[in-house]
Design a protein around this motif. Sequence first.
Motif, short mmCIF file in Angstrom:
data_model
loop_
_atom_site.label_atom_id
_atom_site.label_comp_id
_atom_site.label_asym_id
_atom_site.label_seq_id
_atom_site.Cartn_x
_atom_site.Cartn_y
_atom_site.Cartn_z
N PHE A 134 -9.37 19.55 -5.91
CA PHE A 134 -8.82 18.31 -5.34
C PHE A 134 -8.46 17.28 -6.42
O PHE A 134 -8.16 16.13 -6.11
CB PHE A 134 -9.76 17.68 -4.31
N ASP A 135 -8.51 17.69 -7.69
CA ASP A 135 -8.18 16.78 -8.79
C ASP A 135 -6.68 16.49 -8.81
O ASP A 135 -5.86 17.35 -8.48
CB ASP A 135 -8.58 17.39 -10.14
N LEU A 136 -6.33 15.28 -9.22
CA LEU A 136 -4.94 14.93 -9.44
C LEU A 136 -4.48 15.59 -10.74
O LEU A 136 -5.04 15.36 -11.81
CB LEU A 136 -4.79 13.41 -9.53
N VAL A 137 -3.44 16.42 -10.64
CA VAL A 137 -2.93 17.17 -11.80
C VAL A 137 -1.82 16.42 -12.51
O VAL A 137 -1.77 16.34 -13.73
CB VAL A 137 -2.43 18.56 -11.36
N ASP A 145 -1.49 27.26 -6.21
CA ASP A 145 -2.81 26.63 -6.07
C ASP A 145 -2.76 25.12 -6.20
O ASP A 145 -3.75 24.46 -6.47
CB ASP A 145 -3.79 27.21 -7.09
N THR A 146 -1.55 24.56 -6.02
CA THR A 146 -1.40 23.11 -6.07
C THR A 146 -0.83 22.58 -4.76
O THR A 146 -0.19 23.31 -4.00
CB THR A 146 -0.48 22.66 -7.23
N LEU A 147 -1.06 21.32 -4.52
CA LEU A 147 -0.54 20.63 -3.34
C LEU A 147 0.31 19.46 -3.82
O LEU A 147 -0.17 18.58 -4.53
CB LEU A 147 -1.70 20.14 -2.47
N SER A 195 5.14 6.85 -0.44
CA SER A 195 6.05 5.74 -0.17
C SER A 195 6.30 4.88 -1.40
O SER A 195 7.16 4.00 -1.37
CB SER A 195 5.48 4.86 0.95
N ASP A 196 5.58 5.12 -2.50
CA ASP A 196 5.78 4.34 -3.73
C ASP A 196 6.68 5.07 -4.72
O ASP A 196 6.64 4.79 -5.92
CB ASP A 196 4.43 4.01 -4.37
N ALA A 197 7.49 6.00 -4.22
CA ALA A 197 8.49 6.73 -5.01
C ALA A 197 7.90 7.85 -5.86
O ALA A 197 8.62 8.49 -6.62
CB ALA A 197 9.29 5.77 -5.92
N MET A 198 6.61 8.11 -5.73
CA MET A 198 5.94 9.09 -6.57
C MET A 198 5.68 10.40 -5.83
O MET A 198 5.47 10.42 -4.61
CB MET A 198 4.60 8.54 -7.06
N ILE A 199 5.69 11.50 -6.59
CA ILE A 199 5.13 12.76 -6.15
C ILE A 199 3.82 12.96 -6.92
O ILE A 199 3.81 12.85 -8.15
CB ILE A 199 6.06 13.95 -6.41
N ARG A 200 2.75 13.22 -6.19
CA ARG A 200 1.46 13.48 -6.83
C ARG A 200 1.06 14.92 -6.56
O ARG A 200 1.13 15.38 -5.42
CB ARG A 200 0.41 12.49 -6.34
N VAL A 201 0.65 15.61 -7.61
CA VAL A 201 0.31 17.03 -7.52
C VAL A 201 -1.21 17.17 -7.68
O VAL A 201 -1.79 16.67 -8.64
CB VAL A 201 1.03 17.84 -8.61
N PHE A 202 -1.82 17.85 -6.71
CA PHE A 202 -3.27 18.01 -6.69
C PHE A 202 -3.65 19.49 -6.82
O PHE A 202 -2.91 20.37 -6.37
CB PHE A 202 -3.87 17.48 -5.38
N ASN A 203 -4.80 19.74 -7.42
CA ASN A 203 -5.36 21.08 -7.43
C ASN A 203 -6.01 21.35 -6.08
O ASN A 203 -6.85 20.56 -5.63
CB ASN A 203 -6.40 21.21 -8.55
N ALA A 239 0.84 -1.19 0.00
CA ALA A 239 0.00 0.00 0.00
C ALA A 239 0.88 1.24 0.00
O ALA A 239 1.96 1.26 0.61
CB ALA A 239 -0.90 0.00 1.21
N ARG A 240 0.43 2.28 -0.68
CA ARG A 240 1.19 3.52 -0.72
C ARG A 240 0.74 4.43 0.41
O ARG A 240 -0.44 4.50 0.75
CB ARG A 240 1.01 4.20 -2.07
N HIS A 241 1.71 5.15 1.00
CA HIS A 241 1.44 6.06 2.10
C HIS A 241 1.88 7.46 1.71
O HIS A 241 2.94 7.64 1.10
CB HIS A 241 2.18 5.63 3.37
N ALA A 242 1.11 8.47 2.09
CA ALA A 242 1.52 9.86 1.92
C ALA A 242 2.45 10.23 3.07
O ALA A 242 2.11 10.05 4.24
CB ALA A 242 0.31 10.76 1.90
N LEU A 243 3.65 10.73 2.75
CA LEU A 243 4.68 10.97 3.76
C LEU A 243 4.97 12.45 3.99
O LEU A 243 5.46 12.83 5.05
CB LEU A 243 5.98 10.26 3.35
N CYS A 244 4.72 13.30 2.99
CA CYS A 244 5.03 14.72 3.14
C CYS A 244 4.16 15.54 2.18
O CYS A 244 3.74 15.04 1.13
CB CYS A 244 6.52 15.00 2.88
N LEU A 245 3.90 16.80 2.56
CA LEU A 245 3.03 17.68 1.80
C LEU A 245 3.69 19.04 1.63
O LEU A 245 4.42 19.51 2.51
CB LEU A 245 1.69 17.87 2.50
N LEU A 246 3.39 19.70 0.51
CA LEU A 246 3.90 21.05 0.26
C LEU A 246 2.93 21.79 -0.64
O LEU A 246 2.61 21.32 -1.73
CB LEU A 246 5.28 20.99 -0.41
N GLN A 247 2.46 22.96 -0.19
CA GLN A 247 1.61 23.77 -1.04
C GLN A 247 2.48 24.65 -1.93
O GLN A 247 3.39 25.32 -1.46
CB GLN A 247 0.67 24.66 -0.23
N VAL A 248 2.19 24.63 -3.23
CA VAL A 248 2.90 25.46 -4.21
C VAL A 248 1.84 26.20 -5.02
O VAL A 248 1.20 25.61 -5.90
CB VAL A 248 3.79 24.62 -5.14
#
Length: 228
Positions: free
Chosen positions: A31-34, A12-14, A19-27, A1-10
């Motif tokens: 709240f959409d995945l960008v 109007d995106t988050l 833990s799966d080696a990915m960075i996911r960027v959200f609006n 299972a993937r876990h969210a480990l850290c967050l950063l607002q940039v």
Amino acid sequence: ARHALCLLQVGDTLWAGFSDAMIRVFNCTTFDLVRELQAHVGDVCSLSGHRQMVASGGADGCIRLWDVDAFTCVRTLSGHTGRVQTVLTDGAAVYSGSGDCTVLVWSAVTGQQLKCLAGHEATVRALLRTPRFLWSGAADCTVKIWDLETGSCLNTLEGHVEPVMKMALLGDQVWTAGQDGIKVWKEDGTPVGKSSGRAPGPPVDMQCVPCSQKFKVWVAREDGIEIC
């Protein structure tokens, strides 16, 4: 299972490191995945941003610098022998703390390693830039204050008895959060005298939050991201 480990607002995106080696960027509004970015090998442990740049630190011992508009990695910094547990950038420099017990200082422009700050005896878990100094907090229960011109340690603070996890600059005071509670210091390391008792569980993050406005709060959890 993937876990969210850290967050950063940039803007109007988050940006969220997983833990799966990915960075996911959200609006932040919809709240959409960008975008999904293949960032590291293993955990994305830490994120820090300044203007058009985001720095990520990973379990692979690397720091990657990202263009926030193009969503592309523009530079990879390699030099640690342990996972990069914390990363910080002020635009001109990048600072990284690792499981190898060191803090490395890099040029954000050239990627050149400028300094190696050694002295901690366990994983460096938190970094903070004050107007004059760099602070580092570690799992050895100490906080160190560094002169960035000389690379020398000016002070070692031993007020905590358990690992130091997070730090924040509030006005002219530095707040350090450990598993044993919160301590407050002047910039030169003089104790202010304020402190809190033990909270339930280790601190995940610490921010100065205005109380006069309404916010959407994004929380990184083991089972994903919660929006409150």
